[in-house]
Design a protein around this motif. Structure first.
Motif, PDB file in Angstrom:
ATOM      1  N   ARG A 150       1.930 -16.302   3.033  1.00  0.00           N
ATOM      2  CA  ARG A 150       1.897 -16.417   1.579  1.00  0.00           C
ATOM      3  C   ARG A 150       1.497 -15.100   0.930  1.00  0.00           C
ATOM      4  O   ARG A 150       2.031 -14.698  -0.100  1.00  0.00           O
ATOM      5  CB  ARG A 150       0.918 -17.526   1.172  1.00  0.00           C
ATOM      6  N   ILE A 151       0.532 -14.421   1.572  1.00  0.00           N
ATOM      7  CA  ILE A 151       0.081 -13.142   1.015  1.00  0.00           C
ATOM      8  C   ILE A 151       1.197 -12.104   1.072  1.00  0.00           C
ATOM      9  O   ILE A 151       1.450 -11.385   0.101  1.00  0.00           O
ATOM     10  CB  ILE A 151      -1.154 -12.630   1.781  1.00  0.00           C
ATOM     11  N   THR A 152       1.870 -12.066   2.225  1.00  0.00           N
ATOM     12  CA  THR A 152       2.973 -11.120   2.367  1.00  0.00           C
ATOM     13  C   THR A 152       3.976 -11.309   1.237  1.00  0.00           C
ATOM     14  O   THR A 152       4.419 -10.347   0.598  1.00  0.00           O
ATOM     15  CB  THR A 152       3.692 -11.330   3.717  1.00  0.00           C
ATOM     16  N   ALA A 153       4.294 -12.554   0.999  1.00  0.00           N
ATOM     17  CA  ALA A 153       5.260 -12.850  -0.057  1.00  0.00           C
ATOM     18  C   ALA A 153       4.719 -12.440  -1.420  1.00  0.00           C
ATOM     19  O   ALA A 153       5.401 -11.787  -2.210  1.00  0.00           O
ATOM     20  CB  ALA A 153       5.590 -14.341  -0.043  1.00  0.00           C
ATOM     21  N   ALA A 154       3.475 -12.798  -1.656  1.00  0.00           N
ATOM     22  CA  ALA A 154       2.875 -12.521  -2.957  1.00  0.00           C
ATOM     23  C   ALA A 154       2.843 -11.023  -3.248  1.00  0.00           C
ATOM     24  O   ALA A 154       3.130 -10.575  -4.362  1.00  0.00           O
ATOM     25  CB  ALA A 154       1.460 -13.092  -3.000  1.00  0.00           C
ATOM     26  N   ILE A 155       2.512 -10.244  -2.226  1.00  0.00           N
ATOM     27  CA  ILE A 155       2.450  -8.794  -2.407  1.00  0.00           C
ATOM     28  C   ILE A 155       3.796  -8.255  -2.859  1.00  0.00           C
ATOM     29  O   ILE A 155       3.887  -7.448  -3.784  1.00  0.00           O
ATOM     30  CB  ILE A 155       2.015  -8.105  -1.091  1.00  0.00           C
ATOM     31  N   ALA A 156       4.832  -8.750  -2.208  1.00  0.00           N
ATOM     32  CA  ALA A 156       6.167  -8.298  -2.570  1.00  0.00           C
ATOM     33  C   ALA A 156       6.505  -8.740  -3.991  1.00  0.00           C
ATOM     34  O   ALA A 156       7.052  -7.970  -4.783  1.00  0.00           O
ATOM     35  CB  ALA A 156       7.182  -8.853  -1.578  1.00  0.00           C
ATOM     36  N   GLU A 157       6.149  -9.971  -4.297  1.00  0.00           N
ATOM     37  CA  GLU A 157       6.510 -10.507  -5.612  1.00  0.00           C
ATOM     38  C   GLU A 157       5.852  -9.761  -6.764  1.00  0.00           C
ATOM     39  O   GLU A 157       6.492  -9.452  -7.761  1.00  0.00           O
ATOM     40  CB  GLU A 157       6.142 -11.991  -5.683  1.00  0.00           C
ATOM     41  N   VAL A 158       4.561  -9.499  -6.626  1.00  0.00           N
ATOM     42  CA  VAL A 158       3.885  -8.835  -7.743  1.00  0.00           C
ATOM     43  C   VAL A 158       3.948  -7.318  -7.620  1.00  0.00           C
ATOM     44  O   VAL A 158       3.520  -6.599  -8.520  1.00  0.00           O
ATOM     45  CB  VAL A 158       2.408  -9.263  -7.858  1.00  0.00           C
ATOM     46  N   GLY A 159       4.489  -6.834  -6.505  1.00  0.00           N
ATOM     47  CA  GLY A 159       4.603  -5.385  -6.340  1.00  0.00           C
ATOM     48  C   GLY A 159       3.256  -4.700  -6.220  1.00  0.00           C
ATOM     49  O   GLY A 159       2.988  -3.684  -6.855  1.00  0.00           O
ATOM     50  N   TYR A 160       2.431  -5.273  -5.370  1.00  0.00           N
ATOM     51  CA  TYR A 160       1.090  -4.713  -5.224  1.00  0.00           C
ATOM     52  C   TYR A 160       1.075  -3.412  -4.427  1.00  0.00           C
ATOM     53  O   TYR A 160       1.748  -3.294  -3.408  1.00  0.00           O
ATOM     54  CB  TYR A 160       0.179  -5.729  -4.535  1.00  0.00           C
ATOM     55  N   VAL A 161       0.328  -2.441  -4.888  1.00  0.00           N
ATOM     56  CA  VAL A 161       0.021  -1.273  -4.069  1.00  0.00           C
ATOM     57  C   VAL A 161      -1.454  -0.954  -4.268  1.00  0.00           C
ATOM     58  O   VAL A 161      -1.966  -1.020  -5.377  1.00  0.00           O
ATOM     59  CB  VAL A 161       0.900  -0.039  -4.407  1.00  0.00           C
ATOM     60  N   ARG A 162      -2.083  -0.618  -3.179  1.00  0.00           N
ATOM     61  CA  ARG A 162      -3.523  -0.434  -3.210  1.00  0.00           C
ATOM     62  C   ARG A 162      -3.963   0.723  -4.108  1.00  0.00           C
ATOM     63  O   ARG A 162      -3.318   1.755  -4.183  1.00  0.00           O
ATOM     64  CB  ARG A 162      -4.012  -0.179  -1.796  1.00  0.00           C
ATOM     65  N   ASN A 163      -5.048   0.542  -4.789  1.00  0.00           N
ATOM     66  CA  ASN A 163      -5.622   1.609  -5.605  1.00  0.00           C
ATOM     67  C   ASN A 163      -6.672   2.342  -4.779  1.00  0.00           C
ATOM     68  O   ASN A 163      -7.742   1.832  -4.500  1.00  0.00           O
ATOM     69  CB  ASN A 163      -6.268   1.023  -6.859  1.00  0.00           C
ATOM     70  N   ASN A 164      -6.315   3.551  -4.434  1.00  0.00           N
ATOM     71  CA  ASN A 164      -7.199   4.305  -3.557  1.00  0.00           C
ATOM     72  C   ASN A 164      -8.489   4.757  -4.228  1.00  0.00           C
ATOM     73  O   ASN A 164      -9.504   4.932  -3.565  1.00  0.00           O
ATOM     74  CB  ASN A 164      -6.461   5.515  -3.007  1.00  0.00           C
ATOM     75  N   ALA A 165      -8.432   4.982  -5.518  1.00  0.00           N
ATOM     76  CA  ALA A 165      -9.652   5.412  -6.198  1.00  0.00           C
ATOM     77  C   ALA A 165     -10.735   4.361  -5.976  1.00  0.00           C
ATOM     78  O   ALA A 165     -11.872   4.674  -5.643  1.00  0.00           O
ATOM     79  CB  ALA A 165      -9.393   5.615  -7.684  1.00  0.00           C
ATOM     80  N   ALA A 166     -10.342   3.122  -6.139  1.00  0.00           N
ATOM     81  CA  ALA A 166     -11.297   2.034  -5.958  1.00  0.00           C
ATOM     82  C   ALA A 166     -11.736   1.946  -4.495  1.00  0.00           C
ATOM     83  O   ALA A 166     -12.915   1.788  -4.183  1.00  0.00           O
ATOM     84  CB  ALA A 166     -10.670   0.720  -6.394  1.00  0.00           C
ATOM     85  N   ARG A 167     -10.749   2.082  -3.635  1.00  0.00           N
ATOM     86  CA  ARG A 167     -11.056   1.990  -2.211  1.00  0.00           C
ATOM     87  C   ARG A 167     -12.018   3.102  -1.789  1.00  0.00           C
ATOM     88  O   ARG A 167     -12.994   2.871  -1.087  1.00  0.00           O
ATOM     89  CB  ARG A 167      -9.761   2.065  -1.418  1.00  0.00           C
ATOM     90  N   ASN A 168     -11.722   4.316  -2.229  1.00  0.00           N
ATOM     91  CA  ASN A 168     -12.577   5.435  -1.853  1.00  0.00           C
ATOM     92  C   ASN A 168     -13.996   5.238  -2.347  1.00  0.00           C
ATOM     93  O   ASN A 168     -14.955   5.619  -1.702  1.00  0.00           O
ATOM     94  CB  ASN A 168     -12.050   6.735  -2.453  1.00  0.00           C
ATOM     95  N   LEU A 169     -14.069   4.670  -3.536  1.00  0.00           N
ATOM     96  CA  LEU A 169     -15.386   4.486  -4.131  1.00  0.00           C
ATOM     97  C   LEU A 169     -16.270   3.660  -3.211  1.00  0.00           C
ATOM     98  O   LEU A 169     -17.436   3.970  -2.995  1.00  0.00           O
ATOM     99  CB  LEU A 169     -15.234   3.795  -5.488  1.00  0.00           C
ATOM    100  N   VAL A 170     -15.727   2.616  -2.657  1.00  0.00           N
ATOM    101  CA  VAL A 170     -16.543   1.759  -1.817  1.00  0.00           C
ATOM    102  C   VAL A 170     -16.645   2.243  -0.367  1.00  0.00           C
ATOM    103  O   VAL A 170     -17.702   2.161   0.238  1.00  0.00           O
ATOM    104  CB  VAL A 170     -16.098   0.285  -1.921  1.00  0.00           C
ATOM    105  N   THR A 171     -15.547   2.785   0.148  1.00  0.00           N
ATOM    106  CA  THR A 171     -15.617   3.223   1.546  1.00  0.00           C
ATOM    107  C   THR A 171     -16.260   4.597   1.695  1.00  0.00           C
ATOM    108  O   THR A 171     -16.636   4.995   2.786  1.00  0.00           O
ATOM    109  CB  THR A 171     -14.211   3.304   2.171  1.00  0.00           C
ATOM    110  N   ARG A 172     -16.307   5.315   0.621  1.00  0.00           N
ATOM    111  CA  ARG A 172     -16.837   6.681   0.655  1.00  0.00           C
ATOM    112  C   ARG A 172     -16.038   7.578   1.577  1.00  0.00           C
ATOM    113  O   ARG A 172     -16.568   8.477   2.211  1.00  0.00           O
ATOM    114  CB  ARG A 172     -18.306   6.661   1.107  1.00  0.00           C
ATOM    115  N   ARG A 173     -14.774   7.323   1.636  1.00  0.00           N
ATOM    116  CA  ARG A 173     -13.869   8.170   2.402  1.00  0.00           C
ATOM    117  C   ARG A 173     -12.576   8.308   1.607  1.00  0.00           C
ATOM    118  O   ARG A 173     -12.170   7.374   0.918  1.00  0.00           O
ATOM    119  CB  ARG A 173     -13.527   7.512   3.762  1.00  0.00           C
TER     120      ARG A 173
END
Lengths: 336, 336
Positions: free
Chosen positions: B42-65
């Motif tokens: 379901r997630i795979t499908a949903a990602i394609a449907e809404v055209g999700y792409v990860r926001n790295n700024a947010a990711r970096n903020l939490v991972t500190r990398r």
DNA sequence: TTGTACGCGTTATCAG
DNA sequence: CTGATAACGCGTACAA
């Protein structure tokens, strides 16, 4: 980030130390006025004391801007060694990107895996826009740009299928002009070392050559080459001499090609420009290092880089943009 | 980011669409197991449907990398056109950085303002580490790196004052070796075109030259030059010929310098290697384009880039690192 | 196996 | 002019 031991100081720490609120510190940092002299002084001191430096990841998250512009270059292995224009284009782009307060980050794509990673990087909001050099029509990077609507500009291409503005030169016109002048100097059997016919720059130069010669155009005298390189020039000139030993004029698709050709001509005892006139293209560093110096057409590489940068900055500012074609200039030196 | 109209889809949107929680989507994204096949689908499908792409700024903020490694190159205007090694070093660095799953971002510093901006960029947590080419001892970038403890590696320098590992070659030894072989071929009056004596590469090459000649070393026969460039070679050889018309051997500090020298020698009617033996340094593209081909010392440029990248990746992984010196090889061709 | 809730460091909003 | 407080989008313990 915490490689030196103690954790990074944050706005919070600064605020605490200066006995003001985070909001005030933020206003100070972004010089958005409204900070009392006293607060300002305390914050300045506090920043120095705790060694604060801004975390851009956090900033980007909220501002939705990275203040960075990408510069992607394909096939760098042959490009940096063979095509000196790339460096100039890059520097030109850097000029205006820097003037706009942004950081230029150049991304090299050397392998297919690189292309995928760079596409991800572009998608990941690491850059606000991008200028691309020597991209192909439908690679994954171009696709990524179009799908997310990232402000972009190409330099040196003109595929009408993709709706991204580009900056280029009129290769066809320039090639025609230099060919015409070579012809006018009395050459009768003029050949062409035609590189990269599968790229529009190569195809256009060839067309310009053919156009200038008109009825005198002889397909037997054009030898197609894969690259704009010195070794292609060596190979091509050798071939041309075999096909037509009486050739007395040569239009090379680039200066590097011309340099290779020059070496072969010399080895075969032909005097340049005495026996055969030779012209190049690009006015790269090659041109002035050949003996004799190469007649060639000057590409305003740095200006092209600048124009491309302006194209993406304008898009970022919400302005309308259109592709631009920059003028070339033929410079006449000793080789023809 | 919202350049194409509708706002970017987030994990939240995907979760909603797939009727799962944000946490599950996140686990799916980071393949940290524990996601049922059904949810996965379901997630795979949903990602394609809404055209999700990860926001790295947010990711970096939490991972500190940031999963990005910087590559800063100084003085690119002369470097990309004159020093073909830079491109190879860059590609080598890209090789291992990419293999490590990181994105290489190259930062050019062309002006003083660039230096400041790049230093800020480095400080801003945009990159996890950095490799530097041709940096000076105490510029603001080096300072920034040291002050924040950013994992770094230099290529081609060895100033013991800064505690950053580097990868280099033994310029002194290599220069001595090629000089010795030139001397052994029977040359009596050997001069040197010595570039960049203010950089350690230049100084070391000069020292190696002097060492190899021993008692026969004659200071009058070394002409100091500012750059490793072709035009420096032209200028230097002209000068050397004036000082000592009987010179019969020349050690050039780089292939570009040698190429310039070769042109001058030819113009003065000297045969190479007949009248004077000539050797270069770098085994760059110049070497095989000169006529005759240049004898020179090969720098393992790509490997140097790779080694430097490994140095910073190792630091990132918490491993201890030490500077490395890579071996060179002298290649003997027609010019001496 | 899944959902909840909190925190990452900033900026932006809006009362005071 | 200043200070709370709410986002920004994501990863991750912890609880369910």
């Amino acid at each position: 980030m915490t490689a030196n031991g103690r954790p990074r100081a944050t706005v919070h720490d600064v605020a605490e130390r200066a006995s003001v609120s985070r909001g005030t510190v933020s206003r100070y940092l972004n010089s958005s006025g409204y900070v009392s002299d006293e607060a300002r002084a305390r914050i300045t001191a506090a920043i120095a004391e705790v060694g604060y430096v801004r975390n851009n990841a956090a900033r980007n998250l909220v501002t939705r801007r990275s203040q960075a512009i990408g510069f992607v270059v394909h096939e760098p292995h042959l490009i940096f060694s063979e095509d000196p224009n790339i460096g100039s284009i890059m520097l030109g782009t850097n000029d205006v990107v820097a003037a706009g307060g942004c950081q230029l980050v150049v991304l090299v794509v050397d392998t297919e895996a690189d292309a995928a990673r760079v596409a991800d990087y572009l998608r990941g909001a690491f850059v606000d826009g991008v200028v691309l050099v020597s991209a192909r029509s439908h690679d994954r990077i171009t696709d990524a740009i179009e799908s997310i609507g990232l402000p972009a500009a190409f330099v040196g291409r003109t595929d009408p299928a993709v709706k991204v503005p580009h900056v280029g030169i009129d290769n066809r016109q320039a090639a025609a002009e230099i060919t015409r002048r070579l012809a006018r100097s009395g050459r009768a059997r003029i050949g062409m070392l035609a590189s990269a016919l599968d790229r529009d720059s190569g195809a256009d130069r060839w067309e310009g050559f053919a156009e200038a010669l008109g009825a005198r155009y002889d397909e037997r005298l054009v030898v197609p080459l894969p690259l704009y390189s010195y070794s292609a020039g060596v190979q091509g000139m050798t071939e041309l001499l075999e096909r037509e030993p009486d050739v007395d004029g040569v239009v090379a698709a680039s200066d590097a090609v011309a340099a290779g050709a020059l070496e072969v001509l010399r080895a075969h005892g032909r005097d340049v420009p005495g026996d055969v006139g030779l012209v190049g293209f690009d006015d790269s560093a090659w041109a002035q290092r050949c003996n004799p110096h190469l007649s060639t057409v000057r590409q305003p590489a740095r200006d092209m880089g600048r124009a491309a940068a302006r194209l993406v900055l304008d898009q970022l500012a919400g302005r309308d943009v259109a592709s631009v074609t920059l003028p070339t200039e033929v410079v006449w030196r000793g080789s023809a």
